[in-house]
Design a protein around this motif. Structure first.
Motif, PDB file in Angstrom:
ATOM      1  N   GLY A 285       0.812  -1.215   0.000  1.00  0.00           N
ATOM      2  CA  GLY A 285       0.000   0.000   0.000  1.00  0.00           C
ATOM      3  C   GLY A 285       0.840   1.257   0.000  1.00  0.00           C
ATOM      4  O   GLY A 285       1.942   1.309  -0.561  1.00  0.00           O
ATOM      5  N   ASP A 286       0.334   2.301   0.675  1.00  0.00           N
ATOM      6  CA  ASP A 286       1.007   3.598   0.667  1.00  0.00           C
ATOM      7  C   ASP A 286       2.384   3.555   1.305  1.00  0.00           C
ATOM      8  O   ASP A 286       3.185   4.477   1.113  1.00  0.00           O
ATOM      9  N   ALA A 287       2.685   2.535   2.070  1.00  0.00           N
ATOM     10  CA  ALA A 287       4.040   2.397   2.619  1.00  0.00           C
ATOM     11  C   ALA A 287       5.059   2.139   1.517  1.00  0.00           C
ATOM     12  O   ALA A 287       6.250   2.425   1.685  1.00  0.00           O
ATOM     13  N   ALA A 288       4.600   1.608   0.378  1.00  0.00           N
ATOM     14  CA  ALA A 288       5.494   1.278  -0.741  1.00  0.00           C
ATOM     15  C   ALA A 288       5.330   2.226  -1.922  1.00  0.00           C
ATOM     16  O   ALA A 288       6.270   2.442  -2.684  1.00  0.00           O
ATOM     17  N   HIS A 289       4.148   2.777  -2.086  1.00  0.00           N
ATOM     18  CA  HIS A 289       3.889   3.652  -3.235  1.00  0.00           C
ATOM     19  C   HIS A 289       2.701   4.558  -2.918  1.00  0.00           C
ATOM     20  O   HIS A 289       1.720   4.139  -2.316  1.00  0.00           O
ATOM     21  N   ALA A 290       2.799   5.796  -3.320  1.00  0.00           N
ATOM     22  CA  ALA A 290       1.695   6.739  -3.131  1.00  0.00           C
ATOM     23  C   ALA A 290       1.786   7.780  -4.234  1.00  0.00           C
ATOM     24  O   ALA A 290       2.865   8.053  -4.761  1.00  0.00           O
ATOM     25  N   PRO A 292      -0.303  11.463  -6.186  1.00  0.00           N
ATOM     26  CA  PRO A 292      -1.387  12.447  -6.134  1.00  0.00           C
ATOM     27  C   PRO A 292      -2.651  11.857  -6.739  1.00  0.00           C
ATOM     28  O   PRO A 292      -2.580  10.947  -7.580  1.00  0.00           O
ATOM     29  N   PRO A 293      -3.835  12.352  -6.339  1.00  0.00           N
ATOM     30  CA  PRO A 293      -5.092  11.723  -6.752  1.00  0.00           C
ATOM     31  C   PRO A 293      -5.572  12.122  -8.142  1.00  0.00           C
ATOM     32  O   PRO A 293      -6.771  12.083  -8.425  1.00  0.00           O
ATOM     33  N   THR A 294      -4.650  12.466  -9.027  1.00  0.00           N
ATOM     34  CA  THR A 294      -5.034  12.929 -10.354  1.00  0.00           C
ATOM     35  C   THR A 294      -5.654  11.831 -11.207  1.00  0.00           C
ATOM     36  O   THR A 294      -6.347  12.119 -12.187  1.00  0.00           O
ATOM     37  N   LEU A 295      -5.410  10.571 -10.871  1.00  0.00           N
ATOM     38  CA  LEU A 295      -6.033   9.443 -11.568  1.00  0.00           C
ATOM     39  C   LEU A 295      -7.008   8.682 -10.679  1.00  0.00           C
ATOM     40  O   LEU A 295      -7.589   7.686 -11.119  1.00  0.00           O
ATOM     41  N   ALA A 296      -7.158   9.108  -9.432  1.00  0.00           N
ATOM     42  CA  ALA A 296      -8.050   8.441  -8.472  1.00  0.00           C
ATOM     43  C   ALA A 296      -7.736   6.957  -8.348  1.00  0.00           C
ATOM     44  O   ALA A 296      -8.627   6.126  -8.276  1.00  0.00           O
ATOM     45  N   GLN A 297      -6.433   6.625  -8.330  1.00  0.00           N
ATOM     46  CA  GLN A 297      -6.016   5.229  -8.270  1.00  0.00           C
ATOM     47  C   GLN A 297      -5.341   4.847  -6.951  1.00  0.00           C
ATOM     48  O   GLN A 297      -4.899   3.705  -6.796  1.00  0.00           O
ATOM     49  N   GLY A 298      -5.260   5.765  -5.994  1.00  0.00           N
ATOM     50  CA  GLY A 298      -4.543   5.468  -4.763  1.00  0.00           C
ATOM     51  C   GLY A 298      -5.099   4.275  -4.017  1.00  0.00           C
ATOM     52  O   GLY A 298      -4.379   3.317  -3.708  1.00  0.00           O
ATOM     53  N   ALA A 299      -6.390   4.293  -3.704  1.00  0.00           N
ATOM     54  CA  ALA A 299      -7.002   3.187  -2.962  1.00  0.00           C
ATOM     55  C   ALA A 299      -6.984   1.908  -3.780  1.00  0.00           C
ATOM     56  O   ALA A 299      -6.789   0.811  -3.236  1.00  0.00           O
ATOM     57  N   ALA A 300      -7.182   2.032  -5.084  1.00  0.00           N
ATOM     58  CA  ALA A 300      -7.185   0.846  -5.944  1.00  0.00           C
ATOM     59  C   ALA A 300      -5.844   0.128  -5.895  1.00  0.00           C
ATOM     60  O   ALA A 300      -5.786  -1.107  -5.816  1.00  0.00           O
ATOM     61  N   GLN A 301      -4.750   0.892  -5.927  1.00  0.00           N
ATOM     62  CA  GLN A 301      -3.438   0.255  -5.893  1.00  0.00           C
ATOM     63  C   GLN A 301      -3.169  -0.403  -4.542  1.00  0.00           C
ATOM     64  O   GLN A 301      -2.531  -1.457  -4.460  1.00  0.00           O
ATOM     65  N   CYS A 302      -3.647   0.201  -3.468  1.00  0.00           N
ATOM     66  CA  CYS A 302      -3.522  -0.416  -2.143  1.00  0.00           C
ATOM     67  C   CYS A 302      -4.290  -1.732  -2.084  1.00  0.00           C
ATOM     68  O   CYS A 302      -3.785  -2.744  -1.584  1.00  0.00           O
ATOM     69  N   LEU A 303      -5.505  -1.730  -2.596  1.00  0.00           N
ATOM     70  CA  LEU A 303      -6.324  -2.941  -2.592  1.00  0.00           C
ATOM     71  C   LEU A 303      -5.698  -4.029  -3.457  1.00  0.00           C
ATOM     72  O   LEU A 303      -5.721  -5.215  -3.101  1.00  0.00           O
ATOM     73  N   GLU A 304      -5.118  -3.645  -4.585  1.00  0.00           N
ATOM     74  CA  GLU A 304      -4.474  -4.644  -5.441  1.00  0.00           C
ATOM     75  C   GLU A 304      -3.256  -5.264  -4.759  1.00  0.00           C
ATOM     76  O   GLU A 304      -3.028  -6.475  -4.881  1.00  0.00           O
ATOM     77  N   ASP A 305      -2.472  -4.462  -4.055  1.00  0.00           N
ATOM     78  CA  ASP A 305      -1.354  -5.026  -3.296  1.00  0.00           C
ATOM     79  C   ASP A 305      -1.841  -6.120  -2.355  1.00  0.00           C
ATOM     80  O   ASP A 305      -1.269  -7.214  -2.281  1.00  0.00           O
ATOM     81  N   ALA A 306      -2.892  -5.790  -1.598  1.00  0.00           N
ATOM     82  CA  ALA A 306      -3.414  -6.738  -0.610  1.00  0.00           C
ATOM     83  C   ALA A 306      -3.904  -8.010  -1.281  1.00  0.00           C
ATOM     84  O   ALA A 306      -3.642  -9.128  -0.798  1.00  0.00           O
TER      85      ALA A 306
END
Length: 373
Positions: A285-290, A292-306
């Motif tokens: 998640g955000d501990a590895a990558h974060a 700006p919300p310009t693509l609204a993909q922040g939460a999606a990438q965290c969920l995919e990691d999990a």
């Protein structure tokens, strides 16, 4: 048998919860150390793209999420006065059975995930975090901030952009500001607002809003970064910026009255080089990558990691570097593409470029996100 018998997840947010649920359901003993005193989430609202919804559906949570949120399938672009310029069908990156996008209140998503964590049998300890980690080769000895200790087969640092675990395992990476900040306010949903509409121009780089329920939404204004200590009167500052926009913003502006409903944060970015593990301690998640919300993909990438990490742990019969390498093969380049594209979009706002291909860049990322990681 899963590759691990017991796991400590440091951080009980979106990433940590989404990882804990499938592991605990499969019989893994899961402890979560969450530094916050409870499950309440900061911020006003969250935009979940289809690939995020796909993970939530795979967790069996889609019905709860759909009931709590507001789905939509298009994006509107408007002039500062509110005039609709164009309407763009949004990519269904989660597949045809899911909406392209869903907006919801962050605390409601946090509550849904927390309920599922409890139902799965994982244990959450609030108000604590990891203070020391000793990898013995076949286990990790952990000392927590409340003085207690434990031994685990695996420790996952899912503790956000300022991760304590990242520092404890010697990964020298820190978030960097992008030069932009964002004002968000949770407010009433004006009649006729049924999707995200964006304005590029006016007094801010971006003005937008996202419906989060039958009568709620969050609105946001992205501007040049301001020192946090110089924010002052949040209501006055956000209303002043909103004066440059018409249409739904006329109603939104009238509702900007409560400073406790306004959230101001900087756009920041982070990308940890592979590998994301040191021995039996791994980041997610955000501990590895974060980004700006310009693509609204922040939460999606965290969920995919999990989702990917859980899948690998439950499919393997032992934990070694090959499992972490497989995790990197499926996650690092994909997360990197999102971070870099998000930063490119922010840079085009800060430094206007006549030939900037915003639709092309967004389309390439949408096509990538439509593929399962």
């Amino acid at each position: 048998m899963p590759a691990v018998g017991n796991v400590l997840i440091v951080g009980g947010g979106t990433t940590g919860s989404a990882l804990a649920i499938p592991l605990a359901r499969a019989g893994v003993t899961v402890d979560i150390a969450e530094i916050r005193p409870g499950t309440s989430a900061l911020g006003s609202g969250i935009t979940l793209q289809g690939n995020a919804l796909r993970v939530l559906r795979d967790l069996g949570l889609w019905d709860r999420v759909a009931a709590a949120g507001f789905p939509f399938d298009s994006l509107g672009l408007r002039a500062p006065d509110g005039t609709l310029l164009t309407e763009i069908p949004d990519a269904r990156t989660g597949g045809p059975g899911l909406p392209a996008t869903l907006g919801m209140n962050r605390p409601e998503l946090a509550a849904i995930l927390a309920d599922a964590v409890r139902e799965a049998g994982a244990r959450t300890r609030f108000g604590v975090t990891a203070e020391a980690l000793t990898d013995t080769g076949d286990q990790v000895e952990v000392r927590l901030s409340d003085g207690t200790s434990g031994t685990y087969d695996l420790v996952v640092g899912a503790d956000g952009i300022r991760s304590a675990v990242r520092a404890l395992i010697g990964i020298d990476a820190a978030p960097r500001p992008t030069g932009m900040g964002i004002w968000r306010v949770h407010t009433r949903r004006p009649a006729g607002v049924e999707r995200t509409d964006l304005v590029y121009g006016g007094p801010c780089f971006i003005a937008g809003y996202c419906p989060t329920g039958p009568d709620t939404m969050y609105a946001y204004l992205a501007d040049k970064v301001r020192p946090r200590e110089a924010i002052g009167d949040k209501v006055a500052q956000m209303r002043a910026l909103a004066e440059g926009y018409g249409g739904a913003w006329d109603e939104i502006r009238e509702d900007i009255t409560d400073p406790d409903r306004i959230n101001y944060t900087w756009f920041e970015s982070l990308l940890v080089d592979r590998p994301w593990n040191r021995g039996r301690v791994v980041l997610a998640g955000d501990a590895a990558h974060a980004c700006p919300p310009t693509l609204a993909q922040g939460a999606a990438q965290c969920l995919e990691d999990a989702a990917v990490l859980a899948e690998l742990l439950l499919a393997a019969d032992r934990l070694d570097q090959s499992l972490f390498d497989a995790y990197m093969d499926r996650r690092h380049e994909r997360a990197k593409a999102v971070v870099e594209a998000s930063l490119q979009l922010a840079d085009w706002q800060l430094n206007p470029t006549p030939d900037a291909d915003v639709p092309g860049l967004a389309g390439r990322i949408s096509a990538l996100m439509a593929e399962r990681p």
